[in-house]
Structures are given as structure tokens and as C-alpha cells.
Design a protein around this motif. Structure first.
Motif, PDB file in Angstrom:
ATOM      1  N   ASP A  93      -0.064  -5.703   3.874  1.00 56.65           N
ATOM      2  CA  ASP A  93       0.230  -6.133   2.512  1.00 56.65           C
ATOM      3  C   ASP A  93      -0.948  -6.499   1.712  1.00 56.65           C
ATOM      4  O   ASP A  93      -0.628  -6.954   0.502  1.00 56.65           O
ATOM      5  CB  ASP A  93       0.963  -7.209   2.743  1.00 56.65           C
ATOM      6  N   ALA A  95      -3.948  -5.056  -1.041  1.00 57.19           N
ATOM      7  CA  ALA A  95      -3.923  -3.960  -1.924  1.00 57.19           C
ATOM      8  C   ALA A  95      -4.935  -3.013  -1.641  1.00 57.19           C
ATOM      9  O   ALA A  95      -6.128  -3.062  -1.296  1.00 57.19           O
ATOM     10  CB  ALA A  95      -4.169  -4.625  -3.249  1.00 57.19           C
ATOM     11  N   ASN A 187       6.440   5.288  -0.600  1.00 54.11           N
ATOM     12  CA  ASN A 187       7.703   4.765  -1.843  1.00 54.11           C
ATOM     13  C   ASN A 187       8.850   5.107  -0.919  1.00 54.11           C
ATOM     14  O   ASN A 187      10.049   5.530  -1.673  1.00 54.11           O
ATOM     15  CB  ASN A 187       7.582   5.508  -2.899  1.00 54.11           C
ATOM     16  N   GLY A 236       0.627   1.865  -7.855  1.00 61.94           N
ATOM     17  CA  GLY A 236       2.088   1.466  -7.818  1.00 61.94           C
ATOM     18  C   GLY A 236       2.666   1.897  -6.563  1.00 61.94           C
ATOM     19  O   GLY A 236       3.891   1.569  -6.252  1.00 61.94           O
ATOM     20  N   ASP A 237       2.151   2.911  -5.903  1.00 57.47           N
ATOM     21  CA  ASP A 237       2.776   3.593  -4.718  1.00 57.47           C
ATOM     22  C   ASP A 237       2.853   2.358  -3.706  1.00 57.47           C
ATOM     23  O   ASP A 237       1.635   1.881  -3.450  1.00 57.47           O
ATOM     24  CB  ASP A 237       2.057   4.689  -4.255  1.00 57.47           C
ATOM     25  N   THR A 238       3.563   2.472  -2.616  1.00 60.09           N
ATOM     26  CA  THR A 238       3.583   1.805  -1.461  1.00 60.09           C
ATOM     27  C   THR A 238       3.466   2.640  -0.089  1.00 60.09           C
ATOM     28  O   THR A 238       4.270   3.623  -0.366  1.00 60.09           O
ATOM     29  CB  THR A 238       4.908   0.749  -1.322  1.00 60.09           C
ATOM     30  N   GLU A 240       3.804   3.095   3.934  1.00 60.53           N
ATOM     31  CA  GLU A 240       3.739   2.743   5.275  1.00 60.53           C
ATOM     32  C   GLU A 240       3.450   3.549   6.264  1.00 60.53           C
ATOM     33  O   GLU A 240       3.807   4.629   6.288  1.00 60.53           O
ATOM     34  CB  GLU A 240       5.286   2.285   5.127  1.00 60.53           C
ATOM     35  N   ARG A 250       1.884  -1.789   5.876  1.00 56.32           N
ATOM     36  CA  ARG A 250       2.588  -1.503   4.468  1.00 56.32           C
ATOM     37  C   ARG A 250       1.525  -2.112   3.696  1.00 56.32           C
ATOM     38  O   ARG A 250       0.865  -3.035   3.728  1.00 56.32           O
ATOM     39  CB  ARG A 250       3.726  -2.299   4.347  1.00 56.32           C
ATOM     40  N   ASN A 251       0.962  -1.019   2.834  1.00 56.05           N
ATOM     41  CA  ASN A 251      -0.032  -1.453   1.565  1.00 56.05           C
ATOM     42  C   ASN A 251       0.555  -0.868   0.462  1.00 56.05           C
ATOM     43  O   ASN A 251       1.050   0.112   0.390  1.00 56.05           O
ATOM     44  CB  ASN A 251      -1.319  -1.159   2.049  1.00 56.05           C
ATOM     45  N   ARG A 252       0.196  -1.557  -0.739  1.00 57.43           N
ATOM     46  CA  ARG A 252       0.706  -1.238  -2.112  1.00 57.43           C
ATOM     47  C   ARG A 252      -0.703  -0.619  -2.606  1.00 57.43           C
ATOM     48  O   ARG A 252      -1.956  -1.558  -2.444  1.00 57.43           O
ATOM     49  CB  ARG A 252       1.208  -2.102  -3.012  1.00 57.43           C
TER      50      ARG A 252
END
Length: 261
Positions: A93, A95, A187, A236-238, A240, A250-252
Motif C-alpha cells: 500500500d 506508493a 487495475n 494512477g495505476d494499482t 497487485e 498491492r501498490n499504487r
């Protein structure tokens, strides 16, 4: 057993995560001993961190045959190794910061091995005795810079930008690394769907090879390479990375200007 490093009320701890979401806090680093302190935290009340603070990180290139094929490389005849600076490591989580001059930044989902005790001249048959556990990793890479460096036989900055090694969320100590399903999503869309059975050099071979040349230390990380399907990411992408028996990392992705503001 799932081990987690976390922060709560301004302090950091290690603990054993149960299936009920409770964390049995440990007295010390799990690399020293697994002694519960008697204190219990809940997963909902803590912030999960990377498994260990600023470890040494070894990376592997072209260690899945299908990935070598997709980038036009032959199967390597020895492990293709590089290192990522310890400051690349971030936790779940946290960035991933997109470089201000980045043009083509890729994700790479990977099984990551954590060494549990000092290893030197280890045989393949004994190698797994030196493993503390396994976790998820994402070898984020700047392809433009990587290719420019590779022309001169080196590789550092293309893999070494701060935040370019998300690791976590937990360390699973009781798992067989030779046949694990790995999925990477961007995403919510599956981009990688592989299995560690397809590794060119498996975990025992990698530990034996590395320890032939250098001493592996407790807490060292070995990112074992990535399956086919790597691709670009943008702010803006996530991302996983999910590995069976371990969990989901999970990281943005954010723009560097957002990280500085």
C-alpha cells in the motif's frame, strides 16, 4: 506461519499473523527468535510494512523461459544477477513513485526469497535450510534507462529508483517454492499468470550459486525473476502481485510531483 512487520502507535513490531486477523506480537526480530511477547494486535489497527527494513536485494533477469522469449533473449546459461539498492524497498500500500523523466516503466511480479541465516558455499540439497520464508515482490523497472545501461554491460539505475521494489505483505515460512501460482494485475486486469515451476533456476540453485561467491546474510532478499506478461504502468495505476499461499501485494503508482507535495 505468516510473519508481518507493522507499525502501531508510532512504534514498529514483528508479529505472527493468524487466520483470524490477530497478530501475536514478537519480542524481537523473527530472524533472532519467534518468541511471543504476550501482546495481541489486530490487522485492522496496524499499518503493514515491508517485511524487513532496507535489506540487500538481489534480482534475477530472464529466469522464466517465456519471459526470455517475449523480450527476445535466449535462455541464460547462468543466473543473470543484479542488485537493487535498499532504498528501493517499500511495503504494501506504499506508493511507487513514477520518475519525473520516466518514459516506459514496467511492473514485474516475482516470488521473493528471504534468507534466514548466514550462508556460504551452500549446496543445492541444503539450500532451503537457509531460507526464512517467502513473500511477494515487484521488480519495477525503467526500460529506457535499463536498455541504455545494458549496452555497456551494467544494470543499476534502471532498477534502482527509490520505491522500485515493493515487497510484502507477509513472509510465509512454511511453503514449497517450487510450484507456486503467481498472478499480477494492473487495475484489476490480469497481466501475468505464471508458476514458479517454470523457473530456469529454482530457489535452491540460486542460493547455491550466490553463496559460492559471497556470504548471504540474514534478511537478504532474492527476487527470483518474473514470468511473461510484463508491461507499462502509469500514475494512477494499482498493481497487485498475488502468490498462492502468501497473499496479495498491492501498490499504487503516483507521479513524482505528488510525492514531493
Amino acid at each position: 506461519m505468516k510473519i508481518v512487520r507493522y507499525s502501531i502507535d508510532g512504534s514498529e513490531h514483528y508479529g505472527i499473523l493468524g487466520s483470524d486477523g490477530n497478530i501475536q506480537r514478537l519480542k524481537c526480530s523473527p530472524l533472532e527468535a519467534l518468541h511471543p511477547s504476550g501482546h495481541v494486535d489486530t490487522l485492522e489497527s496496524v499499518r503493514v510494512l515491508s517485511p524487513f527494513h532496507r535489506p540487500r536485494v538481489f534480482g534475477l533477469g530472464y529466469n522464466y523461459r517465456a519471459h526470455s522469449q517475449e523480450v527476445g533473449k535466449s535462455t541464460p546459461t547462468l543466473p543473470v544477477l543484479f542488485m537493487k539498492p535498499s532504498t528501493t524497498v517499500i511495503g504494501p500500500d506504499a506508493a511507487i513513485v513514477y520518475p519525473p523523466d520516466g518514459e516506459n516503466i514496467h511492473f514485474e511480479g516475482e516470488l521473493t526469497v528471504i534468507i534466514g541465516k548466514e550462508a556460504r558455499h551452500v549446496s543445492e540439497s541444503d539450500a532451503l535450510r537457509y531460507v526464512f520464508g517467502y513473500t511477494c515482490g515487484n521488480d519495477v523497472s525503467d526500460r529506457v534507462l535499463q536498455r541504455r545501461e545494458s549496452e555497456y554491460g551494467c544494470l543499476l539505475m534502471g532498477k534502482g529508483y527509490d520505491t522500485f521494489a515493493p515487497i510484502g505483505p507477509v513472509v510465509e515460512t512454511d511453503i514449497d517454492p517450487s510450484n507456486l501460482h503467481l498472478i499480477t494485475r494492473v487495475n484489476g486486469e490480469v497481466r501475468q499468470n505464471g508458476n514458479t515451476a517454470d523457473l530456469v533456476y529454482g530457489v535452491p540453485a540460486l542460493i547455491a550459486y550466490l553463496s559460492k561467491y559471497m556470504t548471504l546474510l540474514p534478511g537478504d532478499h532474492i527476487m527470483t525473476g518474473t514470468p511473461a506478461g510484463v508491461g507499462p504502468i502509469k500514475p494512477g495505476d494499482t498493481i497487485e502481485v498475488e502468490i498462492e499461499g502468501i497473499g496479495v501485494l498491492r501498490n499504487r503508482v503516483i507521479a513524482s510531483v505528488d510525492a514531493e507535495s
